[in-house]
Write a protein that holds these residues in place. Structure first.
Motif, PDB file in Angstrom:
ATOM      1  N   VAL A  50       0.838  -1.203   0.000  1.00 16.43           N
ATOM      2  CA  VAL A  50       0.000   0.000   0.000  1.00 16.43           C
ATOM      3  C   VAL A  50       0.875   1.256   0.000  1.00 16.43           C
ATOM      4  O   VAL A  50       0.606   2.213  -0.742  1.00 16.43           O
ATOM      5  N   LEU A  51       1.929   1.258   0.803  1.00 15.87           N
ATOM      6  CA  LEU A  51       2.831   2.415   0.809  1.00 15.87           C
ATOM      7  C   LEU A  51       3.458   2.633  -0.561  1.00 15.87           C
ATOM      8  O   LEU A  51       3.555   3.769  -1.027  1.00 15.87           O
ATOM      9  N   ARG A  52       3.865   1.553  -1.217  1.00 14.00           N
ATOM     10  CA  ARG A  52       4.445   1.681  -2.556  1.00 14.00           C
ATOM     11  C   ARG A  52       3.417   2.216  -3.548  1.00 14.00           C
ATOM     12  O   ARG A  52       3.729   3.065  -4.381  1.00 14.00           O
ATOM     13  N   LEU A 101       0.989   4.118  -2.948  1.00 14.77           N
ATOM     14  CA  LEU A 101       0.753   5.537  -2.643  1.00 14.77           C
ATOM     15  C   LEU A 101       2.002   6.391  -2.888  1.00 14.77           C
ATOM     16  O   LEU A 101       1.967   7.602  -2.736  1.00 14.77           O
ATOM     17  N   GLY A 102       3.106   5.738  -3.260  1.00 13.37           N
ATOM     18  CA  GLY A 102       4.349   6.477  -3.486  1.00 13.37           C
ATOM     19  C   GLY A 102       4.981   6.973  -2.203  1.00 13.37           C
ATOM     20  O   GLY A 102       5.690   7.974  -2.208  1.00 13.37           O
ATOM     21  N   ARG A 103       4.722   6.285  -1.099  1.00 11.83           N
ATOM     22  CA  ARG A 103       5.249   6.734   0.192  1.00 11.83           C
ATOM     23  C   ARG A 103       6.119   5.684   0.876  1.00 11.83           C
ATOM     24  O   ARG A 103       6.198   5.623   2.097  1.00 11.83           O
ATOM     25  N   GLN A 104       6.806   4.856   0.101  1.00  6.69           N
ATOM     26  CA  GLN A 104       7.674   3.857   0.709  1.00  6.69           C
ATOM     27  C   GLN A 104       8.795   4.495   1.511  1.00  6.69           C
ATOM     28  O   GLN A 104       9.410   3.847   2.341  1.00  6.69           O
ATOM     29  N   ASP A 105       9.032   5.802   1.307  1.00  2.00           N
ATOM     30  CA  ASP A 105      10.042   6.511   2.085  1.00  2.00           C
ATOM     31  C   ASP A 105       9.696   6.541   3.572  1.00  2.00           C
ATOM     32  O   ASP A 105      10.573   6.708   4.416  1.00  2.00           O
ATOM     33  N   TRP A 106       8.430   6.339   3.930  1.00  5.93           N
ATOM     34  CA  TRP A 106       8.042   6.266   5.340  1.00  5.93           C
ATOM     35  C   TRP A 106       8.806   5.165   6.050  1.00  5.93           C
ATOM     36  O   TRP A 106       9.112   5.269   7.228  1.00  5.93           O
ATOM     37  N   LEU A 107       9.106   4.097   5.337  1.00  4.77           N
ATOM     38  CA  LEU A 107       9.793   2.961   5.946  1.00  4.77           C
ATOM     39  C   LEU A 107      11.204   3.324   6.390  1.00  4.77           C
ATOM     40  O   LEU A 107      11.746   2.712   7.298  1.00  4.77           O
ATOM     41  N   ASN A 108      11.802   4.321   5.760  1.00  5.92           N
ATOM     42  CA  ASN A 108      13.148   4.747   6.147  1.00  5.92           C
ATOM     43  C   ASN A 108      13.171   5.416   7.512  1.00  5.92           C
ATOM     44  O   ASN A 108      14.228   5.517   8.121  1.00  5.92           O
ATOM     45  N   THR A 109      12.034   5.878   7.986  1.00  2.00           N
ATOM     46  CA  THR A 109      11.988   6.566   9.272  1.00  2.00           C
ATOM     47  C   THR A 109      11.744   5.616  10.437  1.00  2.00           C
ATOM     48  O   THR A 109      11.812   6.033  11.583  1.00  2.00           O
ATOM     49  N   ILE A 110      11.483   4.350  10.147  1.00  2.00           N
ATOM     50  CA  ILE A 110      11.196   3.399  11.224  1.00  2.00           C
ATOM     51  C   ILE A 110      12.424   3.156  12.093  1.00  2.00           C
ATOM     52  O   ILE A 110      12.362   3.230  13.306  1.00  2.00           O
ATOM     53  N   ALA A 111      13.522   2.846  11.488  1.00  3.53           N
ATOM     54  CA  ALA A 111      14.745   2.576  12.237  1.00  3.53           C
ATOM     55  C   ALA A 111      15.932   3.146  11.469  1.00  3.53           C
ATOM     56  O   ALA A 111      16.701   2.420  10.859  1.00  3.53           O
ATOM     57  N   PRO A 112      16.080   4.469  11.504  1.00  2.00           N
ATOM     58  CA  PRO A 112      17.162   5.080  10.739  1.00  2.00           C
ATOM     59  C   PRO A 112      18.531   4.650  11.278  1.00  2.00           C
ATOM     60  O   PRO A 112      18.707   4.465  12.470  1.00  2.00           O
ATOM     61  N   VAL A 113      19.462   4.473  10.372  1.00  2.00           N
ATOM     62  CA  VAL A 113      20.818   4.113  10.742  1.00  2.00           C
ATOM     63  C   VAL A 113      21.615   5.400  10.897  1.00  2.00           C
ATOM     64  O   VAL A 113      21.612   6.245   9.998  1.00  2.00           O
ATOM     65  N   ALA A 114      22.277   5.540  12.024  1.00  2.66           N
ATOM     66  CA  ALA A 114      23.062   6.745  12.266  1.00  2.66           C
ATOM     67  C   ALA A 114      24.237   6.785  11.304  1.00  2.66           C
ATOM     68  O   ALA A 114      24.977   5.810  11.171  1.00  2.66           O
ATOM     69  N   THR A 115      24.386   7.897  10.623  1.00  5.01           N
ATOM     70  CA  THR A 115      25.503   8.039   9.703  1.00  5.01           C
ATOM     71  C   THR A 115      26.678   8.733  10.372  1.00  5.01           C
ATOM     72  O   THR A 115      27.788   8.689   9.889  1.00  5.01           O
ATOM     73  N   ILE A 116      26.409   9.375  11.501  1.00  2.00           N
ATOM     74  CA  ILE A 116      27.456  10.053  12.251  1.00  2.00           C
ATOM     75  C   ILE A 116      27.440   9.489  13.660  1.00  2.00           C
ATOM     76  O   ILE A 116      26.396   9.450  14.312  1.00  2.00           O
ATOM     77  N   ASN A 117      28.574   9.068  14.127  1.00  3.27           N
ATOM     78  CA  ASN A 117      28.690   8.566  15.486  1.00  3.27           C
ATOM     79  C   ASN A 117      28.828   9.765  16.419  1.00  3.27           C
ATOM     80  O   ASN A 117      29.816  10.497  16.345  1.00  3.27           O
ATOM     81  N   PRO A 118      27.872   9.985  17.327  1.00  5.95           N
ATOM     82  CA  PRO A 118      27.955  11.144  18.224  1.00  5.95           C
ATOM     83  C   PRO A 118      29.218  11.151  19.070  1.00  5.95           C
ATOM     84  O   PRO A 118      29.758  12.201  19.381  1.00  5.95           O
ATOM     85  N   LEU A 119      29.739   9.978  19.429  1.00  5.21           N
ATOM     86  CA  LEU A 119      30.971   9.923  20.204  1.00  5.21           C
ATOM     87  C   LEU A 119      32.155  10.432  19.402  1.00  5.21           C
ATOM     88  O   LEU A 119      33.059  11.067  19.946  1.00  5.21           O
ATOM     89  N   ALA A 120      32.142  10.162  18.109  1.00  2.00           N
ATOM     90  CA  ALA A 120      33.225  10.649  17.256  1.00  2.00           C
ATOM     91  C   ALA A 120      33.215  12.171  17.213  1.00  2.00           C
ATOM     92  O   ALA A 120      34.273  12.798  17.166  1.00  2.00           O
ATOM     93  N   LEU A 121      32.051  12.761  17.251  1.00  2.00           N
ATOM     94  CA  LEU A 121      31.965  14.226  17.237  1.00  2.00           C
ATOM     95  C   LEU A 121      32.578  14.823  18.486  1.00  2.00           C
ATOM     96  O   LEU A 121      33.276  15.832  18.435  1.00  2.00           O
TER      97      LEU A 121
END
Length: 105
Positions: A61-63, A65-85
């Protein structure tokens, strides 16, 4: 109402309401969306009413409706490690001590 305080049933109902609102904003009836998604009208009704559904139906259904991008917000992968900052924020002033293995006595 915070999402954290919702029951599973309330979360399913809220998701169903959002999907129904999106379908209506696209001026689609349930039959048309079900056909585009490749699911039954009954499965779509269950999803929209929060009565339970399968992950496959949700994704289809998401596909449609053209909203499969919603699935990316379920469990986003951190691209920046806060400890590294924090490590990069202040340059090192000295090296760490070398750790010695305990001597066998």
């Amino acid at each position: 109402m915070a999402v954290v305080n919702l029951t599973t049933e309330e979360m399913e109902a809220a998701l169903g309401d959002k999907l129904k609102a999106l379908r209506l904003s696209r001026n689609l009836d349930q039959q048309t969306l079900a056909e585009r998604a490749g699911v039954s009208v009954r499965a779509l009704r269950s999803l929209e009413s929060g009565q339970g559904s399968t992950l496959k139906t949700l994704v289809a259904v998401l596909r449609a409706l053209g909203r499969q991008d919603w699935l990316n917000t379920i469990a986003p992968v951190a691209t920046i490690n806060p400890l590294a900052l924090t490590r990069e924020a202040q340059p090192r002033q000295r090296a760490s001590r070398t750790r010695r293995a305990p001597s066998a006595g």
